[in-house]
Design a protein around this motif. Sequence first.
Motif, mmCIF file in Angstrom:
data_model
loop_
_atom_site.group_PDB
_atom_site.id
_atom_site.type_symbol
_atom_site.label_atom_id
_atom_site.label_comp_id
_atom_site.label_asym_id
_atom_site.label_seq_id
_atom_site.Cartn_x
_atom_site.Cartn_y
_atom_site.Cartn_z
ATOM 1 N N LYS A 185 15.363 29.199 -4.553
ATOM 2 C CA LYS A 185 14.955 29.729 -3.248
ATOM 3 C C LYS A 185 14.304 31.093 -3.444
ATOM 4 C CE LYS A 185 18.431 27.425 -0.384
ATOM 5 N NZ LYS A 185 17.543 26.831 0.623
ATOM 6 N N SER A 186 13.045 31.173 -3.114
ATOM 7 C CA SER A 186 12.319 32.447 -3.099
ATOM 8 C C SER A 186 11.119 32.350 -2.170
ATOM 9 C CB SER A 186 11.870 32.842 -4.505
ATOM 10 O OG SER A 186 11.171 34.062 -4.483
ATOM 11 N N ASN A 208 5.378 32.808 -8.032
ATOM 12 C CA ASN A 208 6.690 33.068 -8.612
ATOM 13 C C ASN A 208 6.741 32.557 -10.046
ATOM 14 O OD1 ASN A 208 7.951 34.406 -6.496
ATOM 15 N ND2 ASN A 208 8.613 32.514 -5.516
ATOM 16 N N VAL A 209 7.311 33.360 -10.925
ATOM 17 C CA VAL A 209 7.467 33.012 -12.339
ATOM 18 C C VAL A 209 8.960 32.825 -12.600
ATOM 19 C CG1 VAL A 209 7.021 33.704 -14.718
ATOM 20 C CG2 VAL A 209 5.429 34.388 -12.903
ATOM 21 N N SER A 262 16.107 30.855 -13.220
ATOM 22 C CA SER A 262 16.165 32.139 -12.520
ATOM 23 C C SER A 262 14.763 32.704 -12.345
ATOM 24 C CB SER A 262 17.030 33.140 -13.292
ATOM 25 O OG SER A 262 16.502 33.377 -14.587
ATOM 26 N N LEU A 263 14.594 33.511 -11.296
ATOM 27 C CA LEU A 263 13.305 34.119 -10.991
ATOM 28 C C LEU A 263 13.071 35.320 -11.902
ATOM 29 C CD1 LEU A 263 10.838 34.163 -9.052
ATOM 30 C CD2 LEU A 263 12.165 35.710 -7.595
ATOM 31 N N ILE A 264 11.947 35.328 -12.608
ATOM 32 C CA ILE A 264 11.595 36.450 -13.475
ATOM 33 C C ILE A 264 10.840 37.510 -12.687
ATOM 34 C CG2 ILE A 264 10.284 37.150 -15.516
ATOM 35 C CD1 ILE A 264 10.689 34.338 -16.631
ATOM 36 N N ARG A 265 9.816 37.079 -11.942
ATOM 37 C CA ARG A 265 9.053 38.034 -11.134
ATOM 38 C C ARG A 265 8.284 37.301 -10.037
ATOM 39 N NH1 ARG A 265 7.020 38.168 -15.877
ATOM 40 N NH2 ARG A 265 7.975 40.198 -16.250
ATOM 41 N N THR A 266 7.948 38.071 -9.028
ATOM 42 C CA THR A 266 7.099 37.585 -7.942
ATOM 43 C C THR A 266 5.803 38.383 -7.959
ATOM 44 O OG1 THR A 266 8.947 36.890 -6.543
ATOM 45 C CG2 THR A 266 6.865 37.371 -5.448
ATOM 46 N N ASP A 281 3.070 38.003 -17.555
ATOM 47 C CA ASP A 281 4.182 38.854 -17.977
ATOM 48 C C ASP A 281 4.277 40.162 -17.203
ATOM 49 O OD1 ASP A 281 5.340 37.401 -20.450
ATOM 50 O OD2 ASP A 281 3.177 37.355 -20.787
ATOM 51 N N SER A 282 3.142 40.701 -16.765
ATOM 52 C CA SER A 282 3.188 41.967 -16.045
ATOM 53 C C SER A 282 2.930 41.825 -14.552
ATOM 54 C CB SER A 282 2.159 42.946 -16.635
ATOM 55 O OG SER A 282 0.836 42.498 -16.357
#
Length: 342
Positions: A162-163, A190-191, A198-202, A246-247
């Motif tokens: 969920k994100s 979303n990554v 698990s969510l790494i980054r949005t 990645d960034s």
Amino acid sequence: CVAISQDEQRIFTTCNEDIAVLDMASGQKLADLKGDTELITTFAVKPDGSHLVSASRSMQLVVWDLRTFKIERTFKARDSHILAMDIDATSTLVATGLADGTVNVWDIDRGYCTHNFKGHGAMITSVRFHPSTENLCLVSASGDGDIRVWDLKQRKCTSVLKSHVSAVRAIDFDESSEIMVTAGRDSVINVWNWTRKSLIRTIPVYESIEAAGVLRIDAAAVFNSQKGRVVYSGGEKGIVRLWDLDSGEELFTQAKDRNAKHTFVDVMYLPQSGNLCAVTNDQNLLFYSVEAQLKRVRQIVGYNEEIIDLAYIGNEHKHLAVATNTEQLRIYNTDNLNCELA
């Protein structure tokens, strides 16, 4: 709906209740897969290129033999319209996402349902098999933004991600199959870490996204990404944009064509040719070279409006000028049907 075979030799596109098969190199029509008088809702091509599976508003699944262009089998696809479809890497299973939130998995060659998954609270907007043939998992996403991971061996949902807060339109994996990328109409990419779910980054992109995916590392090298992992996106702005996975930094924004008013409804990555193929809302296919920093290398026009006049131009008659009831003049290369708008 548009699809391109994995060997990049054929283009498949819907035309009302039929599916047209085109030769990629020449643009010539090879066959029409005649439908059942109901509009096609979605279809997918086997990775081995032997068959195409289509679904229409009649709620029938049809398996087409692409060697003969004839129907091989049909079977009833439950009691709701199929809106999303994907075929696994072994060309054995097809996953279907339905308007009632159900996800089904079918054995293509035997024609029966192997799995029936329920749990989504809205219509299915995207389905995708995990690339690993050993990891028999399916990812589905719905209009409310929920993403579910289904384990085909355990026959159950193992994770709910969920994100997103709106329809998820794209699911893809990097080359290691350990990173999953999702994008949708809530204007974010979303990554996810696949192992931990698990969510790494949005990554905020500030436009409604209809398509996104991960470029191959060798193709992405020209954009100076930190680790060579680049995500492409396309949507309501009608341009392709590239992001560092990645960034989260935006690496490249494509300049929009002059006088262009289109949006993108899909963008497909073609790794063999190193191109991105964008499908526009006005039924054109635009091919962009990744190596040439997204320069357009080809355009196939799917709809010409009303044709008023046409004439060959040039001494060798290799180009055809077409005047329609639009403000643009269309110049076709008769060898491959590439079109330029003037």
